[in-house]
Scaffold this motif. Structure first.
Motif, PDB file in Angstrom:
ATOM      1  N   ASP A 193       0.822  -1.206   0.000  1.00 53.13           N
ATOM      2  CA  ASP A 193       0.000   0.000   0.000  1.00 53.13           C
ATOM      3  C   ASP A 193       0.858   1.259   0.000  1.00 53.13           C
ATOM      4  O   ASP A 193       0.568   2.221  -0.704  1.00 53.13           O
ATOM      5  CB  ASP A 193      -0.923   0.008   1.221  1.00 53.13           C
ATOM      6  N   SER A 194       1.928   1.229   0.798  1.00 52.44           N
ATOM      7  CA  SER A 194       2.738   2.449   0.914  1.00 52.44           C
ATOM      8  C   SER A 194       3.425   2.760  -0.418  1.00 52.44           C
ATOM      9  O   SER A 194       3.573   3.905  -0.799  1.00 52.44           O
ATOM     10  CB  SER A 194       3.760   2.309   2.036  1.00 52.44           C
ATOM     11  N   TYR A 233       2.200   2.178  -3.428  1.00 44.47           N
ATOM     12  CA  TYR A 233       1.215   2.804  -4.306  1.00 44.47           C
ATOM     13  C   TYR A 233       0.930   4.235  -3.873  1.00 44.47           C
ATOM     14  O   TYR A 233       0.785   5.129  -4.686  1.00 44.47           O
ATOM     15  CB  TYR A 233      -0.085   1.995  -4.301  1.00 44.47           C
ATOM     16  N   PHE A 234       0.843   4.426  -2.544  1.00 41.12           N
ATOM     17  CA  PHE A 234       0.514   5.745  -2.023  1.00 41.12           C
ATOM     18  C   PHE A 234       1.573   6.759  -2.446  1.00 41.12           C
ATOM     19  O   PHE A 234       1.280   7.855  -2.897  1.00 41.12           O
ATOM     20  CB  PHE A 234       0.391   5.677  -0.502  1.00 41.12           C
ATOM     21  N   HIS A 235       2.846   6.352  -2.307  1.00 47.14           N
ATOM     22  CA  HIS A 235       3.936   7.257  -2.688  1.00 47.14           C
ATOM     23  C   HIS A 235       3.960   7.500  -4.184  1.00 47.14           C
ATOM     24  O   HIS A 235       4.275   8.579  -4.649  1.00 47.14           O
ATOM     25  CB  HIS A 235       5.277   6.681  -2.229  1.00 47.14           C
ATOM     26  N   TYR A 261       1.398   7.227  -6.505  1.00 51.00           N
ATOM     27  CA  TYR A 261       0.262   7.856  -7.179  1.00 51.00           C
ATOM     28  C   TYR A 261      -0.370   9.013  -6.407  1.00 51.00           C
ATOM     29  O   TYR A 261      -1.223   9.708  -6.943  1.00 51.00           O
ATOM     30  CB  TYR A 261      -0.809   6.804  -7.489  1.00 51.00           C
ATOM     31  N   GLY A 262      -0.008   9.210  -5.150  1.00 46.73           N
ATOM     32  CA  GLY A 262      -0.649  10.270  -4.377  1.00 46.73           C
ATOM     33  C   GLY A 262      -1.992   9.811  -3.847  1.00 46.73           C
ATOM     34  O   GLY A 262      -2.522   8.776  -4.271  1.00 46.73           O
ATOM     35  N   GLU A 263      -2.580  10.581  -2.966  1.00 43.41           N
ATOM     36  CA  GLU A 263      -3.748  10.113  -2.233  1.00 43.41           C
ATOM     37  C   GLU A 263      -4.945   9.836  -3.135  1.00 43.41           C
ATOM     38  O   GLU A 263      -5.558   8.779  -3.060  1.00 43.41           O
ATOM     39  CB  GLU A 263      -4.131  11.140  -1.161  1.00 43.41           C
ATOM     40  N   TYR A 309      -4.412   6.958  -5.617  1.00 43.94           N
ATOM     41  CA  TYR A 309      -4.248   5.740  -4.828  1.00 43.94           C
ATOM     42  C   TYR A 309      -5.606   5.171  -4.451  1.00 43.94           C
ATOM     43  O   TYR A 309      -5.870   3.986  -4.639  1.00 43.94           O
ATOM     44  CB  TYR A 309      -3.428   6.040  -3.564  1.00 43.94           C
ATOM     45  N   LYS A 310      -6.484   6.062  -3.944  1.00 37.45           N
ATOM     46  CA  LYS A 310      -7.818   5.604  -3.511  1.00 37.45           C
ATOM     47  C   LYS A 310      -8.651   5.151  -4.700  1.00 37.45           C
ATOM     48  O   LYS A 310      -9.342   4.140  -4.643  1.00 37.45           O
ATOM     49  CB  LYS A 310      -8.534   6.727  -2.760  1.00 37.45           C
ATOM     50  N   TYR A 363      -4.799  -2.794  -8.338  1.00 35.49           N
ATOM     51  CA  TYR A 363      -3.551  -3.320  -7.794  1.00 35.49           C
ATOM     52  C   TYR A 363      -3.482  -4.845  -7.866  1.00 35.49           C
ATOM     53  O   TYR A 363      -2.443  -5.435  -7.620  1.00 35.49           O
ATOM     54  CB  TYR A 363      -3.355  -2.841  -6.349  1.00 35.49           C
TER      55      TYR A 363
END
Lengths: 277, 469
Positions: B55-56, B58-60, B62-64, B67-68, B76
Motif C-alpha cells: 500500500d505504501s 502505491y501511495f507514494h 500515485y498520491g492520495e 491511490y484511492k 492493484y
C-alpha cells in the motif's frame, strides 16, 4: 568473433537486396527484382551460417547455448525468420513486388542489431532461468509468429496506399490487385496466429516447469496475449462478419504495432520476468 | 420486401420470448468482439501499474487521490478483480452459446442424410478451369473416375445425355476445427478457475539444515500445511567468471513420519514434485556467516596476528590483552542511520575486567582502527551460509490447461490449414469429337489455395489420358 563479421556482411547484402527490389518497383525493371531475389537468398545463407557459427563459438568459449539469449541474437534471428518466410511466399505465390516492403524490414532488423550502440553483440553466459530445452522451441515458434505478422504488415501497407481505381500508372497502382493482397495478408496472419499460439503455449509450459506457474500476467505475457486477441478479433471479423480489404489491413497494422510493443516496448518501458529479450 | 412484410418481421422479432432474446445476445459475434476488445484493453492497466505491491508503495507513487481511486477499481490486483473475472466469465458464456448456436447448423453439414450437389451452382463459381480433350467419352469418364476415387473418399456421379458430372469432396470434418478451438478456451478458463480456487502459491526460504512442514500464503495470509516435511540439506551456488550466477542448487529431502522418503537436487528449470506440490528453485541469499579470520594489530608492538574464530567462540588475545568473543554476524549493519553492509560483532573482555563491543564491517577494514584501542580488528575472509529461496505451488487445474493447449493447437491447425473442399469435374461432349472438361471447386476456407489446386488437378487430368492413349 567471426560470426559478428559474417552477420555484418549479411546486413550489407540485405541492404543491396532491398535496393534492388525497390529499384525494380520504381523503374519497372523485372530483372532487378530477379537479381534481388538471388541476393536475398545469398544473404539468407550468410545469415544462417552466422547464426550457426555464433552457436559454435559459444560452445568454444565454454558457455554452450543456442544463440537466442539477448536482444542482438534475437534481432538476427528475427531477420532470419522473416527472410525464410518471405522467400517461401515469393516462391509459392510468384508475387515479386511484395519484396518492396518485406526486404527493407529484414534489413532494418539486422541493421538495428549490428549498428545500435545500445545492443551489445558479445556472447554472454546463459542465466539459470534460460537453461532449458524449451528455450529453442519457444523462441523459434514466437519468431515465426512475429515473421508472419511482419509480412502481413508489409502487405497491409501496400494495400492501403494502393489507389481505389486501378487506372493510371502511378507507383502504387503497380501493386497486385486488392483481392490478391487481401488473401495474402490473411494467409500470413493465419500463419502468424498459429505460431504465436504455439509460442505462447510453449512459453506457458516452460514457465510452469521453471517457476510453477503457467501464467503470471507478466508484462511480456500480457502483451503477447493482447497481440493474440487483436489477431483473434481480426479473424472473427473476417470470417464471421465478412470484413475484407482495407478494414482488415488497418487491424493488421494495429496488430503489428502490438507485436512491436511486445517485442521491444515491454523491454524498454516495462519491467518483468522477460528482461533478457 | 414490402413495407408490410418488413413490419411483420419486426413484430416477430419484438415478440420473441425474453429467453430467445437473451440467447441471441449471448451467442452473438458482436458480444465476442466487444468482450475481447475489453479484455485486451483493460489488460494493459496491469502491465503499467505494478501488481500486488504494498500500500505504501502505491501511495507514494500515485498520491492520495489516485491511490484511492485505483484501490476502489481493484487496479492493484486487476487480473483477479471482480470486473476482470466477469469479463472472462462473459467470454466463456459467449463462446459456449455461440458454439452451440452454430454447431446445430454445422452438424447438419458434417453429417448430412445424403450428400448431394448442384451442377449449376458449381458452374457459377469463380474458381474453375476448362480445357479440351480429344478422346473417347466413356474412356475419359472411367479414367477420371478411377483417378479421382484414388484421391477422394466421397465420389458421386450425375449423368445426363451429353455429359457426366463427377463430384468429389474431402475434409468435411474440418468444419469441427473452430469448435475444438472454442472448447480449448473453455478448458483454459476452467483450468484457470480451478487453479485460483483450489491451488496455492507461496515462497519458502530455508537455511541449510532447516526444515518446514507448512508454507505461508501471503495473499490470503494463511498458513498452509504441506502434509509432510521438506528439508534443505545443502545449498550451493556457482558463478561465471563475469560474476553472474551460473547455477544454484538445493539438495532437498522430503520427510514423512520421521523417515526420509525422497531426496533430490533441484535447480532452476528442474523442480521437485511430491504429492502434487511443486518446489522450484527461485532465489537464494546469505543468511549467516561463520568462521571469520580476524587480523589483529597491536597498537603497542605493531605486531599483526591472525586468528580464525567461529560465532560464540572465545579466544585469548595476545600480549595478555584479555579475551575476544565473536558475538554474531549482521547482514546489514546500521551505523548511525547508515547501512554499512555486512558486519561481525565482537566483544572484548580486557584483563582488568572491562568489557566493550567492537563492530567489524566487511566493507570498511579501518573502521575498528578509528576506535583507537589497544588492538585494531579487521574481519577477513569468512564462510558464508546460504538460504535457498523456493517457490511452492499446487495447482490442480494444470491438467485442464494442458489439455486446452493441445486442443488449441490442433484446433487452430485444422481450422486454418484443412478445409472442406468440394470439386466437380464435368465432361461434356461437344462438336468434332471433342470433349470439353470443366473443373470447378470451392473450399469453406482458403479459397486461394483452391485455385492452385484446380490448376494442378487440370494439369494432372489432361496429362493422365495422354499417357493412356
Amino acid at each position: 568473433m567471426e560470426s559478428s563479421l559474417i552477420l555484418s556482411i549479411t546486413t550489407f547484402v540485405y541492404a543491396i537486396a532491398s535496393f534492388l527490389y525497390i529499384g525494380s518497383w520504381t523503374f519497372k525493371k523485372e530483372i532487378l527484382a530477379k537479381t534481388g531475389f538471388f541476393i536475398l537468398v545469398g544473404g539468407f545463407l550468410l545469415n544462417t551460417s552466422g547464426i550457426i557459427m555464433r552457436w559454435i563459438e559459444s560452445y568454444k568459449i565454454g558457455y554452450g547455448h543456442a544463440p537466442f539469449s539477448n536482444m542482438y541474437e534475437s534481432l538476427v534471428f528475427f531477420s532470419w525468420t522473416v527472410c525464410i518466410l518471405y522467400i517461401f511466399v515469393e516462391l509459392k505465390y510468384k508475387e515479386r513486388i511484395i519484396g518492396v516492403f518485406a526486404t527493407p524490414l529484414i534489413f532494418l532488423a539486422i541493421a538495428y542489431a549490428s549498428l545500435s550502440p545500445s545492443i551489445g553483440n558479445e556472447i554472454a553466459p546463459l542465466i539459470p532461468a534460460l537453461k532449458s530445452n524449451w528455450l529453442i522451441a519457444h523462441v523459434i515458434t514466437c519468431f515465426l509468429g512475429y515473421a508472419g505478422f511482419t509480412i502481413a504488415f508489409g502487405f497491409s501497407i501496400m494495400h492501403l496506399v494502393k489507389p481505389e481505381n486501378n487506372e493510371g500508372n502511378t507507383l502504387f497502382s503497380r501493386f497486385p490487385s486488392s483481392s490478391v493482397m487481401d488473401e495474402l495478408t490473411y494467409q500470413m496472419i493465419v500463419f502468424g496466429f498459429l505460431f504465436l499460439t504455439i509460442g505462447i503455449i510453449t512459453g506457458a509450459v516452460w514457465a510452469n516447469s521453471a517457476w510453477g506457474k503457467y501464467w503470471s500476467w507478466d508484462p511480456k505475457e500480457t502483451w503477447s496475449l493482447i497481440t493474440w486477441i487483436i489477431y483473434a478479433i481480426l479473424l472473427h471479423l473476417r470470417v464471421s462478419w465478412g470484413w475484407y480489404g482495407k478494414k482488415i489491413a488497418w487491424i493488421s497494422i494495429l496488430g503489428f504495432l502490438a507485436v512491436m510493443f511486445t517485442y521491444f516496448g515491454v523491454n524498454y518501458f516495462l519491467s518483468g520476468l522477460h528482461s533478457y529479450g | 420486401m414490402t413495407q408490410t412484410e418488413l413490419n411483420k418481421k419486426h413484430d416477430i422479432k419484438t415478440n420473441e420470448p425474453l429467453f430467445k432474446q437473451a440467447w441471441d445476445f449471448f451467442a452473438s459475434v458482436k458480444l465476442a468482439i466487444i468482450v475481447l476488445i475489453l479484455i485486451a484493453a483493460t489488460s494493459i492497466i496491469g502491465t503499467i501499474i505494478p501488481q500486488n505491491a504494498t500500500d505504501s508503495f502505491y501511495f507514494h507513487k500515485y498520491g492520495e487521490f489516485l491511490y484511492k481511486l485505483f484501490l476502489i477499481l481493484d487496479f492493484y490486483d486487476m487480473y483477479q478483480a471482480w470486473w476482470f473475472l466477469l469479463l472472462l466469465l462473459l467470454l466463456g458464456i459467449n463462446i459456449v452459446a455461440c458454439s452451440i448456436d452454430r454447431l446445430n447448423k454445422t452438424w447438419k453439414i458434417i453429417f448430412p442424410n445424403k450428400i448431394s450437389f448442384n451442377i449449376d451452382r458449381f458452374k457459377k463459381l469463380k474458381t474453375q478451369k476448362s480445357f479440351v480433350q480429344k478422346n473417347d467419352y466413356d474412356k475419359i469418364v472411367s479414367e477420371y473416375k478411377l483417378y479421382l476415387s484414388k484421391r477422394f473418399k466421397t465420389i458421386i456421379e450425375k449423368k445426363s445425355e451429353n455429359s457426366t458430372a463427377i463430384y468429389v469432396e474431402k475434409g468435411r470434418w474440418a468444419r469441427f476445427g473452430v469448435y475444438i478451438v472454442h472448447l480449448s478456451i473453455i478448458l483454459l478458463l476452467i483450468g484457470g478457475l480451478i487453479g485460483v480456487v483450489f491451488g496455492f502459491k507461496s515462497s519458502l526460504n530455508l537455511n541449510e539444515g532447516q526444515s518446514a512442514n507448512s508454507v505461508f500464503i501471503s495473499k490470503q495470509k494463511v498458513e498452509k500445511k504441506l502434509g509432510f516435511t521438506i528439508k534443505c540439506n545443502t545449498f550451493a551456488v556457482k558463478f561465471y567468471d563475469t560474476g553472474a550466477p551460473e547455477e544454484f542448487k538445493s539438495n532437498i529431502s522430503i520427510i514423512e513420519n520421521n523417515k526420509e522418503v525422497f531426496k533430490k537436487d533441484i535447480i532452476v528449470n528442474d523442480p521437485l514434485r511430491y504429492k502434487k506440490i511443486n518446489f522450484f528453485q527461485s532465489s537464494y541469499g546469505v543468511s549467516s556467516a561463520d568462521g571469520v579470520t580476524l587480523e589483529i594489530t597491536s597498537k603497542e608492538s605493531k605486531m599483526i596476528y591472525h586468528q580464525k574464530v567461529n560465532i560464540k567462540q572465545t579466544f585469548t588475545l595476545p600480549e595478555n590483552g584479555g579475551e575476544f568473543t565473536l558475538m554474531r554476524y549482521v547482514p546489514q549493519f546500521d551505523f548511525k542511520g547508515h547501512n554499512i553492509g555486512e558486519a561481525f560483532l565482537g566483544s572484548v573482555k580486557k584483563a582488568d575486567g572491562k568489557e566493550f563491543m567492537v563492530v567489524l564491517p566487511k566493507r570498511f577494514p579501518t573502521f575498528d582502527k578509528m576506535r583507537k584501542g589497544d588492538f585494531a580488528f579487521i574481519a577477513g575472509d569468512h564462510t558464508k551460509k546460504y538460504y535457498t529461496g523456493l517457490q511452492v505451488t499446487y495447482d490442480p487445474g494444470v491438467l485442464y490447461v494442458y489439455l486446452g493447449f493441445i486442443f488449441m493447437i490442433v484446433g487452430c491447425y485444422i481450422t486454418f490449414f484443412i478445409s472442406h473442399q468440394t470439386i466437380m469435374v464435368e465432361i461434356t461432349k461437344s462438336k468434332n469429337d471433342e470433349l470439353s472438361i470443366c473443373i470447378c471447386g470451392k473450399a469453406n476456407r482458403n479459397n486461394q489455395s483452391m485455385k492452385m489446386k484446380i490448376e494442378k488437378l487440370a494439369g494432372q487430368l489432361s496429362g493422365l489420358v495422354i499417357k493412356n492413349l
